[in-house]
Scaffold this motif. Sequence first.
Motif, PDB file in Angstrom:
ATOM      1  N   HIS A 146       0.841  -1.210   0.000  1.00 21.65           N
ATOM      2  CA  HIS A 146       0.000   0.000   0.000  1.00 21.65           C
ATOM      3  C   HIS A 146       0.874   1.258   0.000  1.00 21.65           C
ATOM      4  CE1 HIS A 146      -3.672   2.255   0.590  1.00 21.65           C
ATOM      5  NE2 HIS A 146      -3.045   2.946   1.520  1.00 21.65           N
ATOM      6  N   LEU A 147       1.931   1.238   0.793  1.00 22.17           N
ATOM      7  CA  LEU A 147       2.833   2.384   0.927  1.00 22.17           C
ATOM      8  C   LEU A 147       3.513   2.755  -0.393  1.00 22.17           C
ATOM      9  CD1 LEU A 147       4.063   4.254   3.162  1.00 22.17           C
ATOM     10  CD2 LEU A 147       5.886   2.561   3.386  1.00 22.17           C
ATOM     11  N   PHE A 148       3.852   1.744  -1.215  1.00 24.95           N
ATOM     12  CA  PHE A 148       4.643   1.985  -2.426  1.00 24.95           C
ATOM     13  C   PHE A 148       3.872   1.842  -3.732  1.00 24.95           C
ATOM     14  CE2 PHE A 148       8.017   1.013   0.646  1.00 24.95           C
ATOM     15  CZ  PHE A 148       8.846   2.101   0.427  1.00 24.95           C
ATOM     16  N   ILE A 149       2.555   1.698  -3.681  1.00 25.36           N
ATOM     17  CA  ILE A 149       1.794   1.426  -4.907  1.00 25.36           C
ATOM     18  C   ILE A 149       1.998   2.498  -5.978  1.00 25.36           C
ATOM     19  CG2 ILE A 149      -0.402   2.459  -4.143  1.00 25.36           C
ATOM     20  CD1 ILE A 149       0.045  -0.785  -6.192  1.00 25.36           C
ATOM     21  N   GLU A 150       2.149   3.744  -5.592  1.00 23.85           N
ATOM     22  CA  GLU A 150       2.341   4.819  -6.582  1.00 23.85           C
ATOM     23  C   GLU A 150       3.738   4.791  -7.206  1.00 23.85           C
ATOM     24  OE1 GLU A 150      -0.123   6.662  -7.800  1.00 23.85           O
ATOM     25  OE2 GLU A 150      -1.407   5.516  -6.448  1.00 23.85           O
ATOM     26  N   GLU A 151       4.689   4.155  -6.541  1.00 22.89           N
ATOM     27  CA  GLU A 151       6.064   4.087  -7.058  1.00 22.89           C
ATOM     28  C   GLU A 151       6.310   2.853  -7.924  1.00 22.89           C
ATOM     29  OE1 GLU A 151       5.963   7.130  -4.318  1.00 22.89           O
ATOM     30  OE2 GLU A 151       5.456   5.090  -3.790  1.00 22.89           O
ATOM     31  N   ALA A 152       5.404   1.912  -7.901  1.00 18.63           N
ATOM     32  CA  ALA A 152       5.623   0.649  -8.614  1.00 18.63           C
ATOM     33  C   ALA A 152       5.626   0.872 -10.127  1.00 18.63           C
ATOM     34  CB  ALA A 152       4.554  -0.368  -8.234  1.00 18.63           C
ATOM     35  N   ASP A 153       6.593   0.240 -10.796  1.00 18.63           N
ATOM     36  CA  ASP A 153       6.712   0.293 -12.258  1.00 18.63           C
ATOM     37  C   ASP A 153       6.237  -1.006 -12.908  1.00 18.63           C
ATOM     38  OD1 ASP A 153       8.239   2.870 -12.371  1.00 18.63           O
ATOM     39  OD2 ASP A 153       9.697   1.684 -11.247  1.00 18.63           O
ATOM     40  N   GLN A 154       6.416  -2.123 -12.187  1.00 21.11           N
ATOM     41  CA  GLN A 154       6.029  -3.441 -12.706  1.00 21.11           C
ATOM     42  C   GLN A 154       5.370  -4.244 -11.597  1.00 21.11           C
ATOM     43  OE1 GLN A 154       8.422  -5.697 -15.664  1.00 21.11           O
ATOM     44  NE2 GLN A 154      10.126  -4.504 -14.823  1.00 21.11           N
ATOM     45  N   LEU A 155       4.487  -5.142 -12.011  1.00 23.68           N
ATOM     46  CA  LEU A 155       3.817  -6.043 -11.078  1.00 23.68           C
ATOM     47  C   LEU A 155       4.010  -7.469 -11.560  1.00 23.68           C
ATOM     48  CD1 LEU A 155       0.377  -4.178 -10.830  1.00 23.68           C
ATOM     49  CD2 LEU A 155       2.398  -3.844  -9.386  1.00 23.68           C
ATOM     50  N   TYR A 156       4.467  -8.330 -10.678  1.00 22.48           N
ATOM     51  CA  TYR A 156       4.582  -9.764 -10.938  1.00 22.48           C
ATOM     52  C   TYR A 156       3.575 -10.441 -10.000  1.00 22.48           C
ATOM     53  CZ  TYR A 156       9.233  -8.752 -12.954  1.00 22.48           C
ATOM     54  OH  TYR A 156      10.292  -8.273 -13.693  1.00 22.48           O
ATOM     55  N   VAL A 157       2.520 -10.989 -10.553  1.00 23.78           N
ATOM     56  CA  VAL A 157       1.433 -11.544  -9.751  1.00 23.78           C
ATOM     57  C   VAL A 157       1.277 -13.029 -10.049  1.00 23.78           C
ATOM     58  CG1 VAL A 157      -0.999 -11.328  -9.114  1.00 23.78           C
ATOM     59  CG2 VAL A 157       0.203  -9.351 -10.101  1.00 23.78           C
ATOM     60  N   THR A 158       1.276 -13.835  -9.006  1.00 23.04           N
ATOM     61  CA  THR A 158       0.851 -15.216  -9.154  1.00 23.04           C
ATOM     62  C   THR A 158      -0.605 -15.251  -8.720  1.00 23.04           C
ATOM     63  OG1 THR A 158       3.059 -16.046  -8.638  1.00 23.04           O
ATOM     64  CG2 THR A 158       1.228 -17.618  -8.468  1.00 23.04           C
ATOM     65  N   LYS A 159      -1.485 -15.490  -9.678  1.00 27.20           N
ATOM     66  CA  LYS A 159      -2.925 -15.547  -9.410  1.00 27.20           C
ATOM     67  C   LYS A 159      -3.301 -17.002  -9.187  1.00 27.20           C
ATOM     68  CE  LYS A 159      -6.903 -13.420  -9.213  1.00 27.20           C
ATOM     69  NZ  LYS A 159      -7.121 -12.309  -8.317  1.00 27.20           N
ATOM     70  N   ILE A 160      -3.816 -17.297  -7.995  1.00 29.47           N
ATOM     71  CA  ILE A 160      -4.235 -18.658  -7.653  1.00 29.47           C
ATOM     72  C   ILE A 160      -5.755 -18.707  -7.757  1.00 29.47           C
ATOM     73  CG2 ILE A 160      -4.189 -20.468  -5.890  1.00 29.47           C
ATOM     74  CD1 ILE A 160      -1.686 -18.996  -4.745  1.00 29.47           C
ATOM     75  N   PHE A 161      -6.248 -19.612  -8.585  1.00 32.83           N
ATOM     76  CA  PHE A 161      -7.682 -19.675  -8.864  1.00 32.83           C
ATOM     77  C   PHE A 161      -8.408 -20.535  -7.824  1.00 32.83           C
ATOM     78  CE2 PHE A 161      -5.500 -18.865 -12.919  1.00 32.83           C
ATOM     79  CZ  PHE A 161      -6.023 -17.607 -13.173  1.00 32.83           C
ATOM     80  N   GLU A 162      -8.334 -20.083  -6.586  1.00 31.04           N
ATOM     81  CA  GLU A 162      -8.969 -20.718  -5.434  1.00 31.04           C
ATOM     82  C   GLU A 162      -9.313 -19.607  -4.447  1.00 31.04           C
ATOM     83  OE1 GLU A 162      -9.513 -24.015  -4.534  1.00 31.04           O
ATOM     84  OE2 GLU A 162      -8.637 -24.866  -6.361  1.00 31.04           O
ATOM     85  N   GLN A 163     -10.066 -19.957  -3.417  1.00 31.52           N
ATOM     86  CA  GLN A 163     -10.355 -19.027  -2.331  1.00 31.52           C
ATOM     87  C   GLN A 163      -9.887 -19.658  -1.027  1.00 31.52           C
ATOM     88  OE1 GLN A 163     -14.459 -17.822  -2.415  1.00 31.52           O
ATOM     89  NE2 GLN A 163     -14.363 -17.302  -4.587  1.00 31.52           N
ATOM     90  N   PHE A 164      -9.173 -18.858  -0.236  1.00 30.76           N
ATOM     91  CA  PHE A 164      -8.598 -19.334   1.014  1.00 30.76           C
ATOM     92  C   PHE A 164      -9.079 -18.455   2.165  1.00 30.76           C
ATOM     93  CE2 PHE A 164      -5.732 -20.532  -2.378  1.00 30.76           C
ATOM     94  CZ  PHE A 164      -5.353 -21.823  -2.056  1.00 30.76           C
ATOM     95  N   GLU A 165      -8.843 -18.924   3.365  1.00 30.77           N
ATOM     96  CA  GLU A 165      -9.128 -18.139   4.569  1.00 30.77           C
ATOM     97  C   GLU A 165      -7.867 -17.388   4.956  1.00 30.77           C
ATOM     98  OE1 GLU A 165     -12.106 -18.003   6.331  1.00 30.77           O
ATOM     99  OE2 GLU A 165     -12.923 -19.124   4.625  1.00 30.77           O
ATOM    100  N   GLY A 166      -8.035 -16.129   5.385  1.00 30.36           N
ATOM    101  CA  GLY A 166      -6.891 -15.355   5.829  1.00 30.36           C
ATOM    102  C   GLY A 166      -7.307 -13.981   6.276  1.00 30.36           C
TER     103      GLY A 166
END
Length: 162
Positions: free
Chosen positions: A103-123
């Motif tokens: 959240h703190l650095f979202i405006e500074e980010a140039d690239q995003l590497y996301v592993t999207k897991i097609f499930e729903q978990f508790e957390g």
Amino acid sequence: MISFLWAEDENRLIGKDNQLPWRLPADLKYFKKTTMGHPIVMGRKTYESIGKPLPGRTNIVLTRNPAYMADGCEIFHSKEEFLLWAQLIEEEIFVIGGAEIYHLFIEEADQLYVTKIFEQFEGNEYFPKINWENWQLISKELGIKDEKNPYNYEFRRFIRKQ
């Protein structure tokens, strides 16, 4: 260049009690391959959940605690202090969590590497909401579901639109 790297479920969940809510060895391998040789930035709680500096990378811990020390890590106490240091670095820097640091650095980010897991978990830790209009998908690769990696998942990479 500041890049974010994280794994999330279908609801943007990224953590449960300072741990990953899933076991996905292929994602850990991807994380290691992608970040090796680069600085990684994390909050204190993320660092403490890992328990030690990750080898082959400059480990940076962000904490408001002025007395905090972690052997083998660079410590910064503010976003501004870190960004001054980051300006001197000519390589990709990876922000690896947790939610508050993303959240703190979202405006500074140039690239995003996301592993999207097609499930729903508790957390209880979620990735901040992103305005995806500002991002362009440049690659995606379907992960291989097998006995060690029991979920459907995909590696996605985005760059910020100019």
